[in-house]
Enzyme design. Structure first.
Site, PDB file in Angstrom:
ATOM      1  CB  SER A 124      -0.888   0.024   1.248  1.00  0.00           C
ATOM      2  OG  SER A 124      -0.077   0.186   2.388  1.00  0.00           O
ATOM      3  N   GLY A 138       5.703   1.257   3.432  1.00  0.00           N
ATOM      4  CA  GLY A 138       6.757   0.780   2.530  1.00  0.00           C
ATOM      5  C   GLY A 138       7.383   1.914   1.728  1.00  0.00           C
ATOM      6  CG  ASP A 187      -5.068  -1.502   2.295  1.00  0.00           C
ATOM      7  OD1 ASP A 187      -4.519  -0.492   2.764  1.00  0.00           O
ATOM      8  OD2 ASP A 187      -5.519  -2.436   2.985  1.00  0.00           O
ATOM      9  CG  LEU A 188      -3.193  -7.778   3.221  1.00  0.00           C
ATOM     10  CD1 LEU A 188      -2.308  -8.042   2.028  1.00  0.00           C
ATOM     11  CD2 LEU A 188      -2.405  -7.937   4.514  1.00  0.00           C
ATOM     12  CB  ALA A 239       1.625  -6.928   9.886  1.00  0.00           C
ATOM     13  CE1 TYR A 291       3.534  -7.181  15.121  1.00  0.00           C
ATOM     14  CE2 TYR A 291       4.854  -8.051  16.919  1.00  0.00           C
ATOM     15  CZ  TYR A 291       4.633  -7.896  15.574  1.00  0.00           C
ATOM     16  OH  TYR A 291       5.486  -8.471  14.675  1.00  0.00           O
ATOM     17  CG  ASP A 346      11.132  -4.239  26.636  1.00  0.00           C
ATOM     18  OD1 ASP A 346      10.394  -4.520  25.676  1.00  0.00           O
ATOM     19  OD2 ASP A 346      11.983  -3.334  26.610  1.00  0.00           O
TER      20      ASP A 346
HETATM   21  N1  UDP Z   1      16.106  -0.896  23.902  1.00  0.00           N
HETATM   22  C1  UDP Z   1      16.718   0.122  24.625  1.00  0.00           C
HETATM   23  N2  UDP Z   1      16.639   1.395  24.145  1.00  0.00           N
HETATM   24  C2  UDP Z   1      15.984   1.717  22.982  1.00  0.00           C
HETATM   25  C3  UDP Z   1      15.376   0.678  22.238  1.00  0.00           C
HETATM   26  C4  UDP Z   1      15.452  -0.622  22.733  1.00  0.00           C
HETATM   27  O1  UDP Z   1      17.306  -0.127  25.699  1.00  0.00           O
HETATM   28  O2  UDP Z   1      15.935   2.892  22.633  1.00  0.00           O
HETATM   29  C5  UDP Z   1      16.166  -2.283  24.404  1.00  0.00           C
HETATM   30  C6  UDP Z   1      14.797  -2.899  24.637  1.00  0.00           C
HETATM   31  O3  UDP Z   1      14.337  -2.591  25.928  1.00  0.00           O
HETATM   32  C7  UDP Z   1      15.092  -4.385  24.420  1.00  0.00           C
HETATM   33  C8  UDP Z   1      16.206  -4.385  23.378  1.00  0.00           C
HETATM   34  O4  UDP Z   1      16.780  -3.067  23.422  1.00  0.00           O
HETATM   35  O5  UDP Z   1      15.586  -4.967  25.615  1.00  0.00           O
HETATM   36  C9  UDP Z   1      15.707  -4.642  21.952  1.00  0.00           C
HETATM   37  O6  UDP Z   1      14.624  -3.758  21.709  1.00  0.00           O
HETATM   38  P1  UDP Z   1      13.989  -3.562  20.251  1.00  0.00           P
HETATM   39  O7  UDP Z   1      12.941  -2.490  20.399  1.00  0.00           O
HETATM   40  O8  UDP Z   1      15.070  -3.336  19.259  1.00  0.00           O
HETATM   41  O9  UDP Z   1      13.332  -4.963  19.915  1.00  0.00           O
HETATM   42  P2  UDP Z   1      12.274  -5.852  20.751  1.00  0.00           P
HETATM   43  O10 UDP Z   1      13.103  -6.827  21.546  1.00  0.00           O
HETATM   44  O11 UDP Z   1      11.463  -4.925  21.590  1.00  0.00           O
HETATM   45  O12 UDP Z   1      11.482  -6.522  19.691  1.00  0.00           O
END
Ligand code: UDP
Length: 327
Positions: A32, A36, A50-51, A74, A140, A284
């Protein structure tokens, strides 16, 4: 073979389109262009659509002799998904259902689907095998799990076979420098650490320094996007060869802490990464590392670009030449 690559103008999609073309196939990019990039579509025909647009999809299936679909289209931002579940379920679930309906109508019977380690939620153990309980912590992750389940039913009801590939931390860029990551806004660790090393942002916020890990920071399994791309080709071959569906983790099995990644960025760029230590980011988990045994065994997949040095070096090379830096 003609392969419809939904979301083929995005990060992982464009690397996979290139890998398909290199293997002698024709990637038909369906995108779309909401997220991208035009510059990321250089390996085959492009259909703007679009999907959600079933008629447009059916026309694409009529115009090209599509033998399989690889679906990357997505929304991917966990935080945004928590603020707007409707947007995520509509785009990631309802629109994928439209794609599956169009595939059924057009007689296209194979799909490789972008899933995620987020389907596991906060894992009980690490490394994580595919049969680990599925308890996504985010909209998500749940949107991806819902599609995984829908794919199971479409196999049973319609014989549409699927490969559900659960990515760990997609990272790095095309080793030839032809495509790479360009998200807006950027939330991922490596591109933000590169921007901090380069002085484009004042500092990197390090989310969480009190995790029970070797240096107090969270552990992730970083997998190079070129290795992800090759897994999609192997998965499509698998669907053709066996006529069976598959679910597989895509990771290296090796974890790195956030501090270890920052050190790799400093080694590769030759610049210090200014860091401000910040609280943990909500949602996280402490550690997410794949058990990649199934992908190795069933797909004969071996990551070859996923050392942390190569990941960061290719990301740095791309960062310095990416089109949006001149925008
Ligand atoms: N992270 C961080 N600072 C940032 C972005 C990410 O410390 O500005 C940390 C985040 O908490 C995780 C790791 O880096 O532990 C990877 O994060 P990312 O968002 O790249 O990927 P995710 O694991 O969330 O898919």
């Amino acid at each position: 073979m003609h392969v419809l690559v939904a979301g083929g103008a995005g990060y992982i999609g464009s690397h996979t389109a290139k890998a398909l073309a290199r293997a002698g196939h024709t990637p038909v990019v369906y995108d779309s262009f909401e997220k991208g990039h035009r510059w990321a579509t250089r390996w085959g025909p492009v259909v703007e659509g679009d999907l959600a647009d079933r008629a447009r999809l059916l026309r694409a299936f009529r115009d090209y002799p599509i033998e399989g679909v690889i679906d990357f289209a997505a929304y991917i931002a966990v935080g945004e998904s928590m603020r707007d579940p409707e947007m995520y379920f509509r785009n990631n679930v309802a629109n994928t259902l439209t794609l599956l309906g169009a595939m059924r109508e057009a007689g296209v019977r194979r799909i490789v689907f972008s899933s995620t380690a987020a389907v596991y939620g906060t894992p009980d153990r690490s490394p994580i095998p595919e049969d680990h309980p599925l308890r996504p912590d985010s909209v998500y992750g749940d949107s991806k799990l819902m599609v995984e389940r829908i794919l199971g039913w479409f196999d049973q009801a319609h014989g549409i076979v699927s490969a559900k590939l659960r990515y760990f931390n997609a990272s790095g860029a095309d080793p030839d420098g032809e495509t790479g990551e360009d998200h807006d806004p950027e939330t991922h660790l490596i591109p933000l650490a590169l921007a901090a090393a380069d002085g484009k942002i004042p500092h990197l916020s390090l989310f969480g320094t009190d995790y029970p890990t070797v240096d107090g920071t969270a552990v992730r399994d970083y997998i190079h996007v070129a290795d992800l791309a090759s897994a999609h080709l192997l998965a499509l071959d698998y669907l053709i060869r066996t006529g069976q569906s598959l679910t597989a983790n895509l990771g290296t099995g090796q974890g790195y802490t956030v501090r270890q990644v920052i050190h790799a960025v400093e080694r590769v760029t030759g610049h210090k990464v200014p860091v401000i230590e910040a609280p943990r980011r909500a949602g996280d988990p402490v550690e997410l590392v794949a058990d990649p045994a199934r992908a190795r065994q069933t797909l004969n997949w071996t990551p070859t670009h996923s050392s942390i040095e190569e990941i960061v070096a290719t990301a740095w090379a791309w960062y310095q030449r990416r089109p949006s830096q001149n925008a």
